[in-house]
Design a protein around this motif. Structure first.
Motif, PDB file in Angstrom:
ATOM      1  N   UNK A  94     -18.880 -52.752 -23.614  1.00 35.39           N
ATOM      2  CA  UNK A  94     -17.956 -53.663 -22.951  1.00 35.39           C
ATOM      3  C   UNK A  94     -16.849 -54.178 -23.862  1.00 35.39           C
ATOM      4  N   UNK A  95     -17.168 -54.449 -25.127  1.00 33.80           N
ATOM      5  CA  UNK A  95     -16.197 -55.065 -26.033  1.00 33.80           C
ATOM      6  C   UNK A  95     -15.765 -54.151 -27.166  1.00 33.80           C
ATOM      7  N   UNK A  96     -16.580 -53.196 -27.564  1.00 36.45           N
ATOM      8  CA  UNK A  96     -16.256 -52.328 -28.688  1.00 36.45           C
ATOM      9  C   UNK A  96     -17.158 -52.617 -29.868  1.00 36.45           C
ATOM     10  N   UNK A  97     -16.733 -52.233 -31.063  1.00 38.18           N
ATOM     11  CA  UNK A  97     -17.579 -52.389 -32.251  1.00 38.18           C
ATOM     12  C   UNK A  97     -18.000 -53.844 -32.464  1.00 38.18           C
ATOM     13  N   UNK A  98     -19.173 -54.011 -33.029  1.00 32.82           N
ATOM     14  CA  UNK A  98     -19.727 -55.323 -33.355  1.00 32.82           C
ATOM     15  C   UNK A  98     -19.676 -55.478 -34.866  1.00 32.82           C
ATOM     16  N   UNK A  99     -19.196 -56.639 -35.322  1.00 33.55           N
ATOM     17  CA  UNK A  99     -19.151 -56.924 -36.757  1.00 33.55           C
ATOM     18  C   UNK A  99     -20.325 -57.834 -37.113  1.00 33.55           C
ATOM     19  N   UNK A 100     -20.919 -57.598 -38.271  1.00 25.88           N
ATOM     20  CA  UNK A 100     -21.966 -58.460 -38.793  1.00 25.88           C
ATOM     21  C   UNK A 100     -21.416 -59.097 -40.067  1.00 25.88           C
ATOM     22  N   UNK A 101     -21.286 -60.406 -40.064  1.00 26.68           N
ATOM     23  CA  UNK A 101     -20.707 -61.135 -41.183  1.00 26.68           C
ATOM     24  C   UNK A 101     -21.789 -61.998 -41.836  1.00 26.68           C
ATOM     25  N   UNK A 102     -22.245 -61.622 -43.036  1.00 24.59           N
ATOM     26  CA  UNK A 102     -23.270 -62.417 -43.714  1.00 24.59           C
ATOM     27  C   UNK A 102     -22.736 -63.810 -44.043  1.00 24.59           C
ATOM     28  N   UNK A 103     -23.608 -64.795 -43.943  1.00 27.40           N
ATOM     29  CA  UNK A 103     -23.285 -66.173 -44.320  1.00 27.40           C
ATOM     30  C   UNK A 103     -24.355 -66.657 -45.298  1.00 27.40           C
ATOM     31  N   UNK A 104     -24.134 -67.791 -45.897  1.00 23.34           N
ATOM     32  CA  UNK A 104     -25.099 -68.333 -46.857  1.00 23.34           C
ATOM     33  C   UNK A 104     -26.472 -68.519 -46.218  1.00 23.34           C
ATOM     34  N   UNK A 105     -26.507 -68.924 -44.971  1.00 22.26           N
ATOM     35  CA  UNK A 105     -27.773 -69.133 -44.257  1.00 22.26           C
ATOM     36  C   UNK A 105     -27.761 -68.350 -42.960  1.00 22.26           C
ATOM     37  N   UNK A 106     -27.863 -67.059 -43.058  1.00 27.15           N
ATOM     38  CA  UNK A 106     -27.910 -66.234 -41.857  1.00 27.15           C
ATOM     39  C   UNK A 106     -26.716 -65.315 -41.741  1.00 27.15           C
ATOM     40  N   UNK A 107     -26.222 -65.193 -40.520  1.00 29.40           N
ATOM     41  CA  UNK A 107     -25.120 -64.254 -40.271  1.00 29.40           C
ATOM     42  C   UNK A 107     -24.355 -64.688 -39.032  1.00 29.40           C
ATOM     43  N   UNK A 108     -23.201 -64.056 -38.859  1.00 32.19           N
ATOM     44  CA  UNK A 108     -22.421 -64.165 -37.633  1.00 32.19           C
ATOM     45  C   UNK A 108     -22.346 -62.770 -37.037  1.00 32.19           C
ATOM     46  N   UNK A 109     -22.638 -62.664 -35.767  1.00 30.47           N
ATOM     47  CA  UNK A 109     -22.453 -61.417 -35.033  1.00 30.47           C
ATOM     48  C   UNK A 109     -21.190 -61.614 -34.211  1.00 30.47           C
ATOM     49  N   UNK A 110     -20.195 -60.770 -34.440  1.00 33.65           N
ATOM     50  CA  UNK A 110     -18.879 -60.933 -33.818  1.00 33.65           C
ATOM     51  C   UNK A 110     -18.558 -59.745 -32.923  1.00 33.65           C
ATOM     52  N   UNK A 111     -18.097 -60.076 -31.726  1.00 35.83           N
ATOM     53  CA  UNK A 111     -17.587 -59.068 -30.793  1.00 35.83           C
ATOM     54  C   UNK A 111     -16.174 -59.488 -30.419  1.00 35.83           C
ATOM     55  N   UNK A 112     -15.306 -58.502 -30.269  1.00 37.41           N
ATOM     56  CA  UNK A 112     -13.897 -58.783 -30.002  1.00 37.41           C
ATOM     57  C   UNK A 112     -13.453 -57.976 -28.778  1.00 37.41           C
ATOM     58  N   UNK A 113     -12.916 -58.686 -27.775  1.00 36.32           N
ATOM     59  CA  UNK A 113     -12.340 -58.035 -26.600  1.00 36.32           C
ATOM     60  C   UNK A 113     -10.836 -57.952 -26.809  1.00 36.32           C
ATOM     61  N   UNK A 114     -10.308 -56.748 -26.711  1.00 38.99           N
ATOM     62  CA  UNK A 114      -8.880 -56.515 -26.874  1.00 38.99           C
ATOM     63  C   UNK A 114      -8.259 -56.449 -25.489  1.00 38.99           C
ATOM     64  N   UNK A 115      -7.180 -57.191 -25.293  1.00 37.59           N
ATOM     65  CA  UNK A 115      -6.525 -57.249 -23.989  1.00 37.59           C
ATOM     66  C   UNK A 115      -6.289 -55.850 -23.438  1.00 37.59           C
ATOM     67  N   UNK A 116      -6.632 -55.671 -22.183  1.00 32.74           N
ATOM     68  CA  UNK A 116      -6.436 -54.393 -21.521  1.00 32.74           C
ATOM     69  C   UNK A 116      -7.575 -53.417 -21.709  1.00 32.74           C
ATOM     70  N   UNK A 117      -8.532 -53.751 -22.579  1.00 31.81           N
ATOM     71  CA  UNK A 117      -9.652 -52.825 -22.823  1.00 31.81           C
ATOM     72  C   UNK A 117     -10.567 -52.787 -21.617  1.00 31.81           C
ATOM     73  N   UNK A 118     -10.936 -51.607 -21.250  1.00 30.13           N
ATOM     74  CA  UNK A 118     -11.918 -51.389 -20.194  1.00 30.13           C
ATOM     75  C   UNK A 118     -13.077 -50.607 -20.788  1.00 30.13           C
ATOM     76  N   UNK A 119     -14.276 -50.800 -20.252  1.00 28.39           N
ATOM     77  CA  UNK A 119     -15.412 -50.019 -20.765  1.00 28.39           C
ATOM     78  C   UNK A 119     -15.111 -48.530 -20.695  1.00 28.39           C
ATOM     79  N   UNK A 120     -15.683 -47.787 -21.644  1.00 31.65           N
ATOM     80  CA  UNK A 120     -15.501 -46.330 -21.633  1.00 31.65           C
ATOM     81  C   UNK A 120     -16.105 -45.759 -20.372  1.00 31.65           C
TER      82      UNK A 120
END
Length: 134
Positions: A94-120
């Motif tokens: 639905x959104x595309x690649x998922x980024x995993x960003x390490x933090x001092x106490x855990x992580x952030x899981x990031x998803x980004x929707x780009x305008x106009x993107x439709x699922x494959x």
């Protein structure tokens, strides 16, 4: 919003209400599903605590879910009984690649929707309709 503020459903409703106001051209159905999957995964696999941040980045949308586990999520084979293995596959579709960003106490899981993107469109052509007509 954090896990102490509400449930997965509350996170989904808050995210879609915000985006409906701020970026109405975004795919709200896709957003609701992505938020549900990311927050539920954090609740289930990362110790329960999560923090959801949804923000507009120009005409795009960024969904971050922080948790307290350093473990990097991995896509598992989907189970046919519906009990797991679908989350990251759904988010990527639905959104595309998922980024995993390490933090001092855990992580952030990031998803980004780009305008106009439709699922494959992963459907295979129907060989019957591709056959030459006599």
């Amino acid at each position: 919003m954090t896990s102490s503020d509400g449930s997965v459903g509350d996170a989904r409703r808050a995210a879609t209400a915000f985006v409906a106001r701020e970026l109405p051209e975004a795919d709200l159905g896709a957003l609701a599903l992505v938020v549900s999957e990311l927050v539920a995964n954090a609740a289930r696999h990362a110790g329960g605590w999560w923090c959801l941040t949804v923000r507009r980045d120009g005409q795009n949308l960024v969904v971050d879910v922080d948790d307290r586990s350093p473990a990097v999520p991995t896509a598992r084979p989907a189970r046919l009984d519906g009990l797991g293995g679908h989350g990251l596959h759904i988010v990527r579709e639905l959104f595309g690649p998922v980024e995993i960003l390490p933090r001092a106490r855990g992580k952030t899981v990031r998803a980004r929707w780009v305008a106009g993107r439709r699922p494959r469109d992963n459907r295979q052509p129907d060989s019957r309709s591709a056959a030459p007509q006599p």
